[in-house]
Design an enzyme around this catalytic site. Sequence first.
Site, PDB file in Angstrom:
ATOM      1  N   SER A 128      -3.360   2.613   5.812  1.00 22.81           N
ATOM      2  CA  SER A 128      -3.215   1.352   4.582  1.00 22.81           C
ATOM      3  C   SER A 128      -2.040   1.856   3.419  1.00 22.81           C
ATOM      4  CB  SER A 128      -4.335   1.353   4.023  1.00 22.81           C
ATOM      5  OG  SER A 128      -4.221   0.690   2.698  1.00 22.81           O
ATOM      6  N   TYR A 153     -12.932   4.574  -0.482  1.00 26.72           N
ATOM      7  CA  TYR A 153     -12.235   3.834   0.934  1.00 26.72           C
ATOM      8  C   TYR A 153     -10.740   4.342   1.019  1.00 26.72           C
ATOM      9  CZ  TYR A 153      -9.009   0.408   2.899  1.00 26.72           C
ATOM     10  OH  TYR A 153      -8.139  -0.365   3.682  1.00 26.72           O
ATOM     11  N   LYS A 157      -8.718   6.731   4.477  1.00 30.08           N
ATOM     12  CA  LYS A 157      -7.525   6.564   5.108  1.00 30.08           C
ATOM     13  C   LYS A 157      -6.771   7.697   5.154  1.00 30.08           C
ATOM     14  CE  LYS A 157      -8.685   2.344   6.283  1.00 30.08           C
ATOM     15  NZ  LYS A 157      -9.105   2.168   7.612  1.00 30.08           N
ATOM     16  N   ARG A 299      -7.625  -6.086 -13.125  1.00 33.00           N
ATOM     17  CA  ARG A 299      -8.889  -5.698 -12.460  1.00 33.00           C
ATOM     18  C   ARG A 299      -8.573  -4.380 -12.407  1.00 33.00           C
ATOM     19  NH1 ARG A 299      -9.317  -7.726  -6.236  1.00 33.00           N
ATOM     20  NH2 ARG A 299      -7.667  -6.585  -5.967  1.00 33.00           N
TER      21      ARG A 299
END
Length: 345
Positions: A128, A153, A157, A299
């Site tokens: 990613s 997460y 990766k 966010r």
Amino acid sequence: MKTERILVTGGTGYIGSHTVVELQQAGYPVVIIDNLSNSDRAVLDGIERITGIRPDFVEGDCTDIDVLRALFAKYTDIKGIINFAASKAVGESMQKPILYYRNNLNTLMNLLELMGPNDVKGIVFSSSCTVYGEPDVNPVTEKSPIKKATSPYGNTKQISEEIITDVINAGAPFKSVILRYFNPVGAHPSAEIGELPNGVPQNLIPYLTQTAIGIRKELSVFGDDYNTPDGSCIRDYIDVVDLAKAHVIAVERMLMDRSDEKIEIFNLGTGRGVSVLELINAFERSTGVTVPHKIVGRRAGDIEKVWADPTYANNVLGWVASTPLDDTMRSAWAWQCRLRERGIM
Ligand code: UD1
């Protein structure tokens, strides 16, 4: 029909299912393994309706090495692996880090362990753009610095890329292509397969299409005070079918020994940065459907801007993300409408 079978882990998921379609259309026999934790068996019907071929399917968990051993014992013709089986929600990974490390890393290690003994020539790994964090310079090339991961997460990766590198440098008898995706969006133009998020979507496009169809009242735009032309965040939105096609090229490259390198890394993006507000605009323009939206606060953890320099993939793989953004918006919408017709959403 080609003779080399491709194992697609997570093949009933969003990117996996689109890749299975492209593999079958290129003549590869496929076997999917998926635990259906975030996808549905009915995806197999959608794939079959597009290609006329039902892929072989094993319901099972790749973190269980015995399940994989049994699969390799049954399918002795597997020559390539495309590994999509992973948990992928950034927010959830903050709450459940062990789940993420276990799923994502054990799956990868099990596959790497079984490749040599089963004569598998290569593995394509889904990485990613998250490995670049907040880049100092855009667009990012494969040589841009890797930044410390901001979520479990993202960390899986980064660690996965390191595990693959270590295993191959230790002399493993196979190759790997690592693909760093930017933001995959859209659906198959047939509207037979697409993204099927569980619960309230966290990602922009599923939230947007669910708002457009009336499931959600309003799309929240997370921030308009970023240092970007219109103040909203910028990403590189890549059509999922373009992305899927890159996997076929990547796996074929290893099967055919087209490269002297044992490990290669490619950015998969369009090379175009698009803001959240521009994306909403593109959706409304291309579908004629209005998306009620409002600006809210930022966010937590969001990156301001990131987009790819895909030159290396363009030149070396002969691949380019060619689908116009408006077509991608229309395919996302057609898929949402299909889900409604079927009474799914
Ligand atoms: C992130 C990761 C990506 C990962 C993906 C999986 C980065 C740069 N990207 O993507 O690697 O695979 O999560 O989930 O870390 N937005 C809204 N309203 C919404 C939803 C999103 O305005 O309701 C905005 C976000 O602020 C962001 C953009 O839309 O600017 C895209 O968000 P999203 O689809 O969640 O993907 P990323 O966070 O970019």
